[in-house]
Motif scaffolding. Structure first.
Motif: not given
Lengths: 405, 405
Positions: A354-378
């Protein structure tokens, strides 16, 4: 334990899916996120102890148990309950690098004599504070430091941080190399070592320790280089003449990416024994990452999932300012779902903060399931050099911390 | 004003040597360092006002005075006295990017209606706080944001941050480009714009502003690229149909290196007039660096001077953690002596900080005179993205701040 090619590399008995739920130290991570709030760092006391015991055990097995010490590099994570936990194990001291760190370690239960101090560019005010702590062991990294400490504490024993002029570290990450081809600010080189001994002698200082630290995050493939580094440091040990302790620094790494293998501690102690089996030098090691990195999760809330052109973004309520390693050091934290059904379809997403900077990316191309019923990530591997380096950039610096007993 | 090839590029009437002394805003910097203590950031109200007046004047001269607004990007420096000073000029509003920034701006004297809010990855809690501020203008950067805000504030006017898919920024610094070949998290692309308009329509939201921000630190050579960026954004303005304001973002740079030339504001306004002279859109610009970067010095104390092998190091009592740009963004702060005799021999030195990290280098091969009778150095261009991004890494996070009236 559910295993898949995407998620098997980081799962272990104390951090794994059971049924659908991700458990950490026996607790549902989803419940932890809900109770603690996000963003929040959760540290596992059990994992920290396991990491410390494993390291001690490797030293014992190699016959180095009675002549070695583990000093926790508290700059990795200074969360007070964690420091007190480590003190309570009775198995480690502290590597501190600033007067405030010394004050903080003491406030968490460590004695000054548990602390090995190695820093750079100390001011007169710094030296004055440090000199108050009886038993604190000072390692000097410049001629100037030897002189400054000698004036305050003549006749004492000190260490000298040396620079072997070769580095070691995670391949491809020159930000984490502390010695190498270019001249760095760290330690005293061969060229200045004789002068260092002369200055020490002027103040009747005994050089009882040689210290070197030449990089961070090394794994098994880098042990050959550690071997060469120690080889280079023998000259300093022999030349000083009075050395009883050798501090080989920190830098022991943990797996960060799917292809990383854990550091083989038996091979690591074999390198130590190659150089130190035949003498009676006391060995010190200063792990930071190795003790706490994989003992910490960063829990975040999902804010949105949205495709922009060719990329599916998952937004979370925390930015790189509270954990700078992924953005600034190229060490991404794998994001993982808090519940998961084996066999769910996985899609690549880019997890962003949530930072206004181009480098504020946690992970590119992470494999994740559908997140519709997810509130969180670790985000895993967030236990070191995260909260301790957090800033309030964009006034997004608030987070929770918690130690799981 | 003493001029030499090494020091002439950054000297100006309010920051220059007079006699032997470096003066800033009419004050001896050596006295400031001695009074305030180090490390300390000193900001010049006069310079901030000058920068703001110059920008306003350029807009006036170009005939854009009555139809343009300057919004200070407070993430650059949120020091409270500085915000109050800017409010008192009556010449600028605020660009805020988090709920805490809004709260802080209001606490320093700004009205909610002075604030343009543009952020990314907002949480439901964020939206709820922002919705309390009547008059705050919200710019949405995702479809999800339009929907979230529409639910809270149906029937209002909003902005949309768009992504023109081309970037602009300091050459060779991809960390500061916010839009370009790769898909970034920022803004809504053409491909999703129609859907954005439909969602806005569902909540009876009027799209009164188009916002874009595509890079940081641009100088005159990058104006051609700014031209192309605005060209790309016309499509969004025309397609939205209801736009009355255009926000061209921030990114106006200041010289950082000896070869940099100041941004030519006449050429800058010419680009704006090329696109906007023939319509009556209100223009907004969101400078951060441009207003405050060269209005701040970081004052540090010398800790040692020592040659290691081929490199002469000057240590100081502050590290990259209190001002991350030099280390993390490749934008070094030129170190300058607080007194200086014209014609003194100059030698290249590497100025380093007090953090145990390889990247804690302030400046390589800085030309400095002999520092034997110097207690301090000043690092110039430290007024933006320094204190606001500071961390307590190694527990070295303490510093002073001061506004020179």
């Amino acid at each position: 334990m559910v295993q898949t090619s995407a998620y098997d590399w980081w799962q272990r008995p104390d951090l794994c899916y059971q049924g659908r739920q991700l458990l950490f130290n026996g607790r549902s991570v989803e419940n932890l996120a809900s109770e603690l709030g996000t963003p929040g760092f959760v540290y596992s006391a059990g994992r920290v102890r396991d990491n410390l015991y494993r390291l001690r055990q490797a030293l014992e097995t190699a016959g180095l148990g009675d002549r070695s010490s583990v000093l926790y590099a508290m700059k990795a994570n200074r969360y007070a309950p964690l420091l007190t936990l480590l003190k309570q194990t009775g198995l480690c001291g502290i590597d501190a690098c600033s007067p405030r760190e010394v004050e903080h370690a003491v406030s968490c239960g460590f004695d000054a004599s548990d602390i090995s101090f190695t820093a750079t560019s100390l001011s007169p005010q710094d030296y004055a504070i440090l000199a108050r702590y009886d038993g604190l062991f000072m390692t000097c990294d410049t001629l100037h430091a030897i002189q400054s400490w000698g004036q305050l504490k003549p006749g004492t024993a000190i260490g000298i941080r040396v620079n072997p002029a070769i580095g070691i570290g995670r391949v491809g990450n020159d930000k984490l190399q502390y010695a190498g081809c270019g001249t760095t600010k760290f330690g005293i080189y061969r060229e200045q070592f004789q002068e260092a001994l002369e200055i020490a002698s002027q103040y009747d200082l005994t050089i009882s320790k040689i210290h070197f630290h030449t990089g961070c995050g090394y794994l098994t493939p880098q042990l050959e280089q550690l071997d060469r580094v120690i080889e280079q440091c023998q000259w300093f040990i022999n030349t000083a003449g009075s050395v009883t302790r050798v501090n080989i620094g920190g830098g022991l790494g943990v797996p960060h990416l799917v292809d990383d293998q854990p550091l083989d501690l038996q091979q690591w102690t074999a390198v130590l024994n190659k150089h130190f089996a035949s003498n009676d030098l006391h060995l010190e090691v200063e792990p930071g990452d190795y003790l706490v990195k994989d003992a910490g999760l960063l829990l975040v809330s999902k804010t949105y999932v949205e495709t922009k052109r060719d990329t599916r973004f998952v937004g979370v309520n925390a930015g790189f300012n509270i954990a700078p390693e992924p953005a600034h050091y190229g060490l991404p934290f794998q994001p993982v779902p808090l519940h998961w059904d084996s066999g769910s379809p996985m899609t690549p997403v880019t997890v962003v903060g949530n930072i206004n900077e181009a480098l504020d990316v946690w992970y590119e191309n992470a494999l994740l399931p559908d997140l519709a019923d997810h509130d969180y990530l670790a985000l895993i591997n967030a236990g070191a050099y995260s909260a301790s380096m957090a800033s309030n950039h964009c006034m997004r610096g608030e987070f929770k911390e918690m130690l799981l007993p």
